[in-house]
Design an enzyme around this catalytic site. Structure first.
Site, PDB file in Angstrom:
ATOM      1  N   TRP B 327     -32.890  -9.028  65.983  1.00 19.01           N
ATOM      2  CA  TRP B 327     -33.069  -9.943  64.847  1.00 19.01           C
ATOM      3  C   TRP B 327     -31.786 -10.019  64.022  1.00 19.01           C
ATOM      4  O   TRP B 327     -31.425 -11.080  63.498  1.00 19.01           O
ATOM      5  CB  TRP B 327     -34.228  -9.442  63.967  1.00 19.01           C
ATOM      6  CG  TRP B 327     -34.427 -10.241  62.703  1.00 19.01           C
ATOM      7  CD1 TRP B 327     -35.203 -11.355  62.534  1.00 19.01           C
ATOM      8  CD2 TRP B 327     -33.826  -9.993  61.430  1.00 19.01           C
ATOM      9  NE1 TRP B 327     -35.127 -11.812  61.255  1.00 19.01           N
ATOM     10  CE2 TRP B 327     -34.287 -10.998  60.544  1.00 19.01           C
ATOM     11  CE3 TRP B 327     -32.946  -9.027  60.933  1.00 19.01           C
ATOM     12  CZ2 TRP B 327     -33.909 -11.060  59.207  1.00 19.01           C
ATOM     13  CZ3 TRP B 327     -32.574  -9.093  59.598  1.00 19.01           C
ATOM     14  CH2 TRP B 327     -33.042 -10.099  58.761  1.00 19.01           C
ATOM     15  N   HIS B 328     -31.091  -8.856  63.937  1.00 21.07           N
ATOM     16  CA  HIS B 328     -29.889  -8.823  63.097  1.00 21.07           C
ATOM     17  C   HIS B 328     -28.762  -9.671  63.645  1.00 21.07           C
ATOM     18  O   HIS B 328     -27.936 -10.167  62.892  1.00 21.07           O
ATOM     19  CB  HIS B 328     -29.398  -7.380  62.922  1.00 21.07           C
ATOM     20  CG  HIS B 328     -30.239  -6.618  61.953  1.00 21.07           C
ATOM     21  ND1 HIS B 328     -31.372  -5.958  62.329  1.00 21.07           N
ATOM     22  CD2 HIS B 328     -30.112  -6.434  60.622  1.00 21.07           C
ATOM     23  CE1 HIS B 328     -31.908  -5.387  61.265  1.00 21.07           C
ATOM     24  NE2 HIS B 328     -31.165  -5.659  60.208  1.00 21.07           N
ATOM     25  N   GLY B 329     -28.707  -9.799  64.956  1.00 20.95           N
ATOM     26  CA  GLY B 329     -27.614 -10.603  65.487  1.00 20.95           C
ATOM     27  C   GLY B 329     -27.630 -10.614  66.994  1.00 20.95           C
ATOM     28  O   GLY B 329     -28.215  -9.727  67.635  1.00 20.95           O
ATOM     29  N   PHE B 484     -26.988 -13.026  59.393  1.00 19.52           N
ATOM     30  CA  PHE B 484     -28.227 -12.825  60.151  1.00 19.52           C
ATOM     31  C   PHE B 484     -29.208 -13.938  59.874  1.00 19.52           C
ATOM     32  O   PHE B 484     -30.275 -13.990  60.329  1.00 19.52           O
ATOM     33  CB  PHE B 484     -28.837 -11.468  59.815  1.00 19.52           C
ATOM     34  CG  PHE B 484     -27.840 -10.324  59.979  1.00 19.52           C
ATOM     35  CD1 PHE B 484     -26.888 -10.382  60.993  1.00 19.52           C
ATOM     36  CD2 PHE B 484     -27.836  -9.242  59.135  1.00 19.52           C
ATOM     37  CE1 PHE B 484     -25.956  -9.367  61.139  1.00 19.52           C
ATOM     38  CE2 PHE B 484     -26.922  -8.211  59.281  1.00 19.52           C
ATOM     39  CZ  PHE B 484     -25.982  -8.277  60.284  1.00 19.52           C
TER      40      PHE B 484
END
Lengths: 372, 484
Positions: B327-329, B484
């Protein structure tokens, strides 16, 4: 949203809070932190040399003294030539002291900024550096732009400058951003040295704990006896050519001088450059304020002249002649005198022996001018 | 437009507050209309044409929510839920992960066939896409699960989806929470206003003074990638990044919560002194709370949670953390970051049940708490190293050095390779550690400060603002979570 039981904030106390916030912000941002930065620029290690920060505090300190002042301004050539205390002691006029505010890298364009403050301080005389090295035309150079940004920024932080009047008309557009015209602009410029200031403060106070060597490079505390003495006689560079033998000096000139002779410092213009315009402003403003101006051009190392073409320095002679005739100022043009090689620390700066000789020569001239 | 731009504080926020609380006072619909318009303006200034994606997500989820609610037919309800999930996940897939997939595919192709297969699209990541898609997805899922009803009006829902303070980087707000906040006309009071200002000023100072200064050190070491065998440098850079990411992200959250307070909306807390955590589980209760609870409710529990046996729990936990990392990247280091956090959670969950560990922590009292804090934070910072460094040529030697594998300590080398401003950064890091510790022990200082006498409050906030002005680095660094 539930409020905590003790949160009896009223509208009036909210307004008072916001008022207190603004007052604190203004006091911290326009007084306390700038004062810390100012002190650190001059007395601390924020700059590679605190001398770049002394100009305005020095003018203020000299102005507060009762004695007559003769102030030297200009480049490193005069900075390393002038032992103010030595000259002062040889003056026959009582209660007159010679101060040395010249500084490395200075040129008429950057130094014109101090003229209004100098005029207000009203010294007895100004010894203005006017050698061939002050008469180059402005050129595209990152290092020159960096120096101008640096010098103007430091001058703006250490004094309230207002870009008004003739000197500000001479400023290049890009340089206007380094002159603060308002409290906010001054804060902005001050912030460019605030990180260094705090960094230096922490190092100064915690170097023992952190076991890090700390060398104090700053100037004496403003207003102290050491400060006044420093304003007359700054620290000079350690010997260089004096420690070399003759062939080493010869080699240095052979390797370096051909290129240097092509540079602006050895190819002065007769007129029209920003430096000429700045000089014109400086000399006219000072003479109009009845401050005597003496244009000074010390000699370079005798080997320099072997590399100069006939007529190469004519622009310098023409410039001196112009200012002498236009404003009736005196000039001490020693540029064409041949001083002993042993008097020089390097190509264009005097060493201890040369400084002593310069002191004697200058004292004679000043005595003559002061008595006349 | 973002929270470090002066325009936000000089023009945007005062205008929103003036219009919402001042001019449209007590007129709820007008207030929401103003908030929505200004939120779209904010988003437009922050991310340009990507506002279309926000409008698509908002419209689809609004429609899906209504349709799910209106139908008793299971298949129809499921179809509309799919529409919502596919829309949001497609937006994420295309704009956030497609290039990553293409590059991964290309790497695999290069290895097996020796040729590149496709060009990356080079799409710019829309600001806040990970936040608003998660927020609106949870809305339709909750309606599908009959946990909540849809919003009554599109205006309310659009406001929920686009509310400017939390639109770009959270906190991820649940629909029910926001509904309660806007069901009455928006209003504020002097205490709340002052609390909002406190949070904003605190956030600005935390971001500009601490986060941006320590970031310069972390960047210098990890970007340059030199002297990675020096334990002092690696530990210091990792500590700096840990401080940076917390101060950067929590500062954004503080400013978001503070801005929301000024217009009469309360947003949930997102952090509770995470570096005071004494276990991995404890860390996730304190770090990015709105995301971790979202992942728990919409991923971990639906995947089986902890009530369906050990293997199912391990699977659910690992999947949740892997996806949480992703999800962060779109980068493998985020996947690895999630994987390591998943492993830490599993090891902790089973480790704490072993007789020796039970005995040790039962018998050791405060020493045990200290030991568990040290171990937890060692691994938390180890994972920050993975989070920060994308380049494996830098990451692998840095990881080895961090755990003491072949590293050395050379203080002079360390000093030489740190940026010019050193001692100020040391002091800021030390101040952060001290204040974080106090805050972990005594609770947050922001509410405490907001209740002080006007003069004390004004002096503290004025000093913080002044320090923010003078101690900020020459160039402000973007908020990390903008990516993000």
């Amino acid at each position: 949203m539930p409020q905590p039981p003790d949160s009896n904030t009223s509208l009036a106390s909210l307004m008072a809070s916001i008022g207190a916030l603004f007052v604190t912000y203004l006091v911290c941002s326009s007084l306390i932190v700038p004062d810390l930065v100012n002190k650190s620029l001059v007395e601390g290690n924020s700059l590679s040399s605190g001398r770049y920060g002394i100009t305005f505090p020095a003018i203020e300190s000299i102005g507060e003294l009762e004695s007559d002042a003769i102030v030297t301004i200009g480049s490193s050539i005069l900075q390393y030539a002038t032992d103010g205390a030595c000259i002062s002691e040889k003056l026959t006029t009582e209660n007159t002291r010679v101060y040395n505010l010249a500084i490395s890298g200075a040129n008429p364009y950057t130094e014109m900024v101090q003229i209004p403050a100098l005029t207000e301080m009203k010294p007895r005389m100004v010894l203005l550096d006017l050698g061939p090295n002050s008469l180059w035309n402005f050129y595209e150079s990152e290092s020159l732009d960096d120096y101008i940004e640096f010098r103007f920024t430091v001058l703006s932080i250490t004094a309230e400058l207002h870009a008004e009047g003739e000197w500000s008309d001479l400023l290049r557009e890009r340089d206007r951003t380094y002159i603060a015209n308002s409290v906010h602009e001054r804060m902005q410029l001050t912030s460019s040295y605030s990180q260094t200031t705090f960094d230096e403060l922490f190092l100064k106070h915690f170097h023992d704990v952190l076991d890090i060597p700390y060398y104090h490079r700053g100037m004496p505390e403003i207003g102290s006896d050491a400060w006044l003495s420093y304003l007359e006689t700054p620290n000079f560079m350690p010997p260089k050519f004096e420690t070399w033998n003759e062939s080493e000096v010869d080699n240095w000139f052979q390797e370096n001088m051909t290129n240097k002779a092509k540079m602006g410092a050895y190819n002065p213009n007769s007129n029209g450059t920003l430096n000429h315009q700045a000089l014109n402003f400086m000399i006219r403003t000072l003479t109009e304020a009845d401050i005597e101006v003496v244009l000074v051009a010390p000699p370079h190392h005798p080997q320099v002249y072997d590399y100069l073409q006939p007529g190469q320095i004519d622009g310098h002679n023409a410039t001196l002649e112009f200012f002498e005739q236009t404003y009736g100022v005196q000039s001490l043009n020693w540029y064409w005198e041949t001083w002993e090689p042993g008097m020089f620390r390097d190509r264009n700066h005097l060493g201890d022996v040369g400084r002593e000789y310069y002191c004697e020569r200058m004292a004679v001239e000043l005595n003559h001018l002061l008595e006349g | 437009m973002d929270f470090v731009k002066t325009e936000y504080y000089l023009y945007f926020l005062p205008l929103v507050v003036l219009l919402t609380i001042g001019l449209a006072s007590r007129r709820r619909r007008t207030q929401l209309l103003i908030l929505l318009s200004m939120s779209y303006v904010f988003f437009w200034l922050a991310s340009g044409w990507h506002i279309i994606l926000l409008l698509i997500s908002t419209t689809i989820d609004w429609t899906a929510g209504k349709k799910i609610q209106a139908s008793d037919e299971a298949s129809k309800r499921k179809r509309w839920l799919r529409v919502s999930l596919v829309t949001n996940l497609s937006l994420l897939a295309v704009f956030k992960y497609l290039d990553f997939l293409i590059e991964t595919w290309n790497l695999a192709s290069l290895r097996f066939t020796g040729a590149l297969e496709a060009d990356a699209l080079g799409l710019a990541l829309p600001v806040g896409i990970s936040f608003y898609t998660f927020q609106t997805m949870s809305y339709t899922i909750d309606i599908y699960l009959k946990k909540q009803k849809p919003y009554d009006s599109f205006l309310d829902f659009a406001c929920y989806a686009a509310f400017f303070p939390q639109l770009v980087a959270g906190p991820i707000v649940r629909a029910d929470h926001f509904r309660k906040e806007i069901e009455k006309p928006l209003s504020t009071n002097p205490y709340r206003f002052r609390l909002g200002l406190t949070l904003i000023i605190y956030g600005i100072a935390k971001k500009l003074v601490i986060a941006d200064n320590v970031a310069i050190h972390a960047n210098a070491i990890f970007v340059e990638g030199a002297h990675l065998g020096n334990m002092g440098l690696i530990w210091w850079a990792t500590l700096c990044f840990g401080i940076q990411i917390y101060c950067d992200f929590s500062a954004y959250t503080d400013i978001a919560i503070g801005s929301a307070h000024l217009v009469g909306v309360e947003l949930p807390e997102n952090f509770k002194t995470p570096y005071a955590a004494t276990s991995p589980q404890d860390f996730w209760r304190r770090w990015h709370i709105s995301l971790s609870t979202w992942l728990r409710d919409y991923l971990y529990i639906p995947l089986g949670g902890s009530r369906n046996g050990r293997n199912r729990m391990i699977f659910a936990l690992m999947m949740t953390m892997l996806l949480g990392g992703l999800w962060h990247g779109a980068s493998w280091n985020f996947v690895l970051w999630g994987l390591v956090h998943g492993l830490l959670l599993i090891v902790h969950r089973f480790g704490k049940e072993t007789p020796f560990i039970k005995w040790f922590f039962g018998a050791s009292g405060r020493v045990g708490v200290l030991v568990s804090w040290v171990i937890t934070q060692f691994f938390v910072f180890f994972t920050w190293l993975i989070f920060r460094v994308e380049d494996t040529a830098v990451l692998i030697p840095s990881m080895k050095t961090f755990v003491g594998w072949g590293g050395h300590f050379d203080r002079e080398e360390m000093y030489e390779h740190l940026p010019e401003i050193k001692y100020l950064t040391f002091m800021l890091a030390a101040c952060f550690v001290l204040l974080h510790g106090i805050s972990g022990k005594l609770g947050g200082g922001k509410e405490w400060l907001a209740r002080r006498h006007s003069v004390i409050w004004g002096a503290a906030c004025g000093t913080m603002l002044s320090l923010a002005f003078y101690l900020r680095p020459a160039e402000t660094i973007d908020f990390i979570y903008f990516r993000f």
